[in-house]
Design an enzyme around this catalytic site. Structure first.
Site, PDB file in Angstrom:
ATOM      1  N   ARG A  72     -13.669  24.907  26.928  1.00 42.48           N
ATOM      2  CA  ARG A  72     -12.275  25.270  26.684  1.00 42.48           C
ATOM      3  C   ARG A  72     -11.721  25.889  27.966  1.00 42.48           C
ATOM      4  O   ARG A  72     -11.965  27.048  28.266  1.00 42.48           O
ATOM      5  CB  ARG A  72     -12.171  26.272  25.533  1.00 42.48           C
ATOM      6  CG  ARG A  72     -12.528  25.673  24.185  1.00 42.48           C
ATOM      7  CD  ARG A  72     -12.175  26.628  23.056  1.00 42.48           C
ATOM      8  NE  ARG A  72     -12.650  26.122  21.783  1.00 42.48           N
ATOM      9  CZ  ARG A  72     -12.018  25.233  21.045  1.00 42.48           C
ATOM     10  NH1 ARG A  72     -10.876  24.734  21.477  1.00 42.48           N
ATOM     11  NH2 ARG A  72     -12.512  24.832  19.898  1.00 42.48           N
TER      12      ARG A  72
ATOM     13  N   GLU B 153       2.921  16.810  24.973  1.00 41.33           N
ATOM     14  CA  GLU B 153       2.788  15.788  23.934  1.00 41.33           C
ATOM     15  C   GLU B 153       2.482  16.426  22.591  1.00 41.33           C
ATOM     16  O   GLU B 153       2.078  17.589  22.500  1.00 41.33           O
ATOM     17  CB  GLU B 153       1.691  14.791  24.313  1.00 41.33           C
ATOM     18  CG  GLU B 153       0.320  15.408  24.431  1.00 41.33           C
ATOM     19  CD  GLU B 153      -0.724  14.468  25.021  1.00 41.33           C
ATOM     20  OE1 GLU B 153      -0.343  13.469  25.659  1.00 41.33           O
ATOM     21  OE2 GLU B 153      -1.929  14.745  24.847  1.00 41.33           O
TER      22      GLU B 153
ATOM     23  N   GLU C  78      -6.440  10.739  18.481  1.00 39.28           N
ATOM     24  CA  GLU C  78      -6.454  11.255  17.109  1.00 39.28           C
ATOM     25  C   GLU C  78      -6.181  10.089  16.172  1.00 39.28           C
ATOM     26  O   GLU C  78      -5.484   9.131  16.534  1.00 39.28           O
ATOM     27  CB  GLU C  78      -5.353  12.302  16.903  1.00 39.28           C
ATOM     28  CG  GLU C  78      -5.471  13.528  17.751  1.00 39.28           C
ATOM     29  CD  GLU C  78      -6.250  14.636  17.071  1.00 39.28           C
ATOM     30  OE1 GLU C  78      -6.409  14.582  15.833  1.00 39.28           O
ATOM     31  OE2 GLU C  78      -6.701  15.548  17.774  1.00 39.28           O
TER      32      GLU C  78
ATOM     33  N   ARG D  49     -10.115  13.841  15.539  1.00 39.35           N
ATOM     34  CA  ARG D  49     -10.366  13.400  16.915  1.00 39.35           C
ATOM     35  C   ARG D  49     -11.273  12.163  16.896  1.00 39.35           C
ATOM     36  O   ARG D  49     -12.287  12.127  16.184  1.00 39.35           O
ATOM     37  CB  ARG D  49     -11.049  14.537  17.679  1.00 39.35           C
ATOM     38  CG  ARG D  49     -11.238  14.300  19.195  1.00 39.35           C
ATOM     39  CD  ARG D  49     -10.016  14.668  19.961  1.00 39.35           C
ATOM     40  NE  ARG D  49     -10.230  14.617  21.417  1.00 39.35           N
ATOM     41  CZ  ARG D  49     -10.452  15.694  22.175  1.00 39.35           C
ATOM     42  NH1 ARG D  49     -10.506  16.895  21.614  1.00 39.35           N
ATOM     43  NH2 ARG D  49     -10.592  15.567  23.471  1.00 39.35           N
TER      44      ARG D  49
ATOM     45  N   LYS E 249       0.824  17.680  19.252  1.00 32.17           N
ATOM     46  CA  LYS E 249      -0.501  18.052  18.760  1.00 32.17           C
ATOM     47  C   LYS E 249      -0.548  17.687  17.288  1.00 32.17           C
ATOM     48  O   LYS E 249       0.107  18.315  16.459  1.00 32.17           O
ATOM     49  CB  LYS E 249      -0.793  19.542  18.940  1.00 32.17           C
ATOM     50  CG  LYS E 249      -2.229  19.878  18.536  1.00 32.17           C
ATOM     51  CD  LYS E 249      -2.539  21.328  18.626  1.00 32.17           C
ATOM     52  CE  LYS E 249      -4.026  21.549  18.378  1.00 32.17           C
ATOM     53  NZ  LYS E 249      -4.546  20.891  17.168  1.00 32.17           N
TER      54      LYS E 249
ATOM     55  N   PHE F 298      -4.371   9.616  23.575  1.00 30.94           N
ATOM     56  CA  PHE F 298      -3.762  10.493  24.571  1.00 30.94           C
ATOM     57  C   PHE F 298      -4.527  10.541  25.890  1.00 30.94           C
ATOM     58  O   PHE F 298      -4.110  11.232  26.820  1.00 30.94           O
ATOM     59  CB  PHE F 298      -3.590  11.922  24.026  1.00 30.94           C
ATOM     60  CG  PHE F 298      -4.827  12.535  23.429  1.00 30.94           C
ATOM     61  CD1 PHE F 298      -5.875  12.952  24.238  1.00 30.94           C
ATOM     62  CD2 PHE F 298      -4.931  12.727  22.062  1.00 30.94           C
ATOM     63  CE1 PHE F 298      -7.004  13.536  23.704  1.00 30.94           C
ATOM     64  CE2 PHE F 298      -6.060  13.301  21.515  1.00 30.94           C
ATOM     65  CZ  PHE F 298      -7.104  13.716  22.341  1.00 30.94           C
TER      66      PHE F 298
ATOM     67  N   LYS G  88      -2.811  24.464  24.005  1.00 30.01           N
ATOM     68  CA  LYS G  88      -2.211  24.068  22.730  1.00 30.01           C
ATOM     69  C   LYS G  88      -1.240  25.149  22.274  1.00 30.01           C
ATOM     70  O   LYS G  88      -1.513  26.340  22.367  1.00 30.01           O
ATOM     71  CB  LYS G  88      -3.279  23.803  21.673  1.00 30.01           C
ATOM     72  CG  LYS G  88      -4.279  24.923  21.452  1.00 30.01           C
ATOM     73  CD  LYS G  88      -5.378  24.487  20.491  1.00 30.01           C
ATOM     74  CE  LYS G  88      -6.438  25.555  20.339  1.00 30.01           C
ATOM     75  NZ  LYS G  88      -7.560  25.120  19.461  1.00 30.01           N
TER      76      LYS G  88
END
Length: 505
Positions: free
Chosen positions: A367, A209, A260, A216, A211, A298, A373
């Site tokens: 992370r 999808e 977002e 955010r 970015k 998302f 990403k």
């Protein structure tokens, strides 16, 4: 517990580079802390006050006339009460009341305690107990798995409260934390991939999808009640009426969405990130009309009474599609040609794509590799440590930035380079004014600042260098933008910088 004992532990943590030694020192201190003082102790050892910002700045604290006490006598609870009184002071005469309380507090503190308090109140405490280290220390002190502590923190949003639960009741108490409508959940984070091919090879069963270069947001709805939070869990509901109205109109009774939001131009392309962020402080109708926000969601963490945090992404995505309609972020499940999705994102003015494993659960605050990403331009989020005065056209402006990466073991930021590139006249003026408010000291050429600002840097990788403490230096670095939505604990680590070394990619 004496406040001096906590200060001594902080010094012990600062004196070692060993993560294991830091965890052991913190765990010993937590094990010996009174339950009523535990929340404050955890907050202080991670460089925070339990009250958040207390309304007393650098000038106020450094201007106090307080002779240090000869012997330690302050307790942690006395310090916590004093800071609470400072934070609660408001209205006429509040400046004097804050100063009086702080003067009494500092006068009761020894010289070592005064230094700790000064750093704590001004946000400069860098003794080495970052959140990740403290999570492991809490787990060790309570003799529970760190993963259980981490999940409870994701749901509680408060490390002191999570530590209290762990020490009071172990795993059973930690597992009482549940997703609660109106209490934000820490966001799941992504790791960078070197290329789209690498990302889809790692996740052959994936959602690809867009970015987006937005801010955010996390939205909670319970009936007609709606809350909107930033990535740092700050509530901005009062500033984003159009988002509240949109979420209230979704076909559901309760929902928690991750997404977002962007400010768009008339032709539907994203406006600069700073313009989107400026709306989070806007409240007048005129400001709102001038810069309407468009959300793209998302992820779905809850829908109509069902929590979805532990459901795989494929199920969360199905729930998301049922409820958000046209506000679904563009993307495809297992696209035949992922490069077309990337090309579409770039053509629309976005940063790149995300590649997400469809079998992954929502793991907040870390992370991991479940979300990758992919951006054509390599960037790092680094901390501003200092700036040098400019020359020529830039005379009178703070220009050349000293940049630091986060130490994953909890030490202060590690300098990895400098840059003066990518700055507009407007940005130079803003830096010059802002940095002097954050100043800790200066020499003829350089103003050193509290490490509070995160800046996104574009670079052509890194190279081995003995010039900086991390053993690496940035190549062809330039400023893309500042990130007011991130704090230094979210900056990239020195390991992330080293991963960009030529030959390592």
């Amino acid at each position: 517990m004496l406040f001096a004992d906590l200060v001594a532990t902080s010094a012990e943590v600062a004196a070692t580079r060993s993560r294991k030694a830091k965890i052991e020192a913190l765990a010993r201190r937590l094990s010996g802390t009174d339950p009523d003082e535990l929340a404050a102790a955890v907050a202080y050892l991670t460089g925070q006050t339990r009250q958040g910002r207390i309304g007393a700045g650098w000038r106020t604290v450094t201007g106090l006339d307080a002779t240090p006490a000869r012997e330690p006598r302050l307790s942690v609870s006395e310090v916590d009460k004093a800071l609470g009184d400072v934070a609660a002071a408001g209205g006429a005469g509040s400046v004097k009341r804050r100063a009086d309380v702080l003067t009494a507090l500092f006068s009761a503190a020894t010289e070592a305690e005064q230094r700790f308090l000064l750093a704590l109140v001004t946000g400069e405490l860098r003794q080495g107990a970052l959140e990740g280290v403290m999570i492991d220390a809490v787990a060790a002190a309570a003799q529970v798995p760190a993963a259980v502590v981490r999940r409870a923190l994701m749901l509680s949003g408060s490390l002191p409260e999570t530590a209290r639960a762990a020490m009071a009741g172990g795993v059973a108490e930690l597992e009482t934390f549940r997703l609660r409508l109106g209490r934000p959940v820490r966001p799941m984070l992504a790791s960078p991939a070197e290329s789209l091919a690498e990302a889809v090879t790692e996740h052959p069963d994936a959602l690809v999808e867009y970015k987006m270069d937005g801010a955010r947001i996390q939205v909670h709805r319970d009936g007609e009640e709606v809350h909107v939070y930033t990535r740092t869990l700050r509530e901005i509901t009062g500033s984003v009426a159009e988002l509240v109205e949109l979420v209230r109109a979704l076909p559901c009774t309760s929902v928690v969405l991750d997404g977002e939001t962007l400010a768009l131009t008339d032709d539907g392309r994203p406006r600069p990130f700073q313009e989107t962020m400026s709306r989070f402080g806007s409240t007048t109708e005129e400001q709102v009309r001038a810069l309407l926000l468009r959300p793209y969601f998302f992820d779905c963490l809850h829908l109509d009474g069902v929590d979805l945090l532990d459901s795989p992404l494929r199920e969360r995505n199905e729930a998301l599609r049922k409820v958000v309609g046209p506000h679904l972020i563009p993307g495809e499940v297992n696209p035949a040609d992922p490069e077309q999705v990337l090309a579409g994102a770039l053509e629309a003015g976005h940063e790149g794509v995300m590649v997400k494993a469809l079998d992954s659960v929502y793991a907040a605050g870390r992370r991991g590799s479940a979300w990758l990403k992919v951006k054509p331009v390599h960037t790092l989020d680094l901390v501003v440590l200092a700036a040098e005065w400019g020359h020529g056209r830039r005379t009178g402006y703070l220009s050349n930035l000293h940049l630091g990466a986060r130490d994953p073991d909890g030490g202060p930021p590690i300098m990895v380079g400098k840059t003066f590139k990518g700055m507009t006249d407007e940005l130079l003026a803003w830096q010059t004014e802002t940095f002097q408010r954050l100043e800790t000291h200066r020499d003829d050429w350089t103003v050193h600042v509290r490490p509070e600002l995160v800046v996104e840097i574009e670079l052509d990788g890194a190279q081995v260098s003995t010039r900086y403490p991390g053993g690496v230096a940035l190549r062809f670095a330039r400023v893309l933008r500042y990130r007011p939505d991130k704090d230094p604990a979210e900056a990239d680590t020195i390991d992330a910088v080293r991963a960009t070394l030529r030959g390592s990619r």
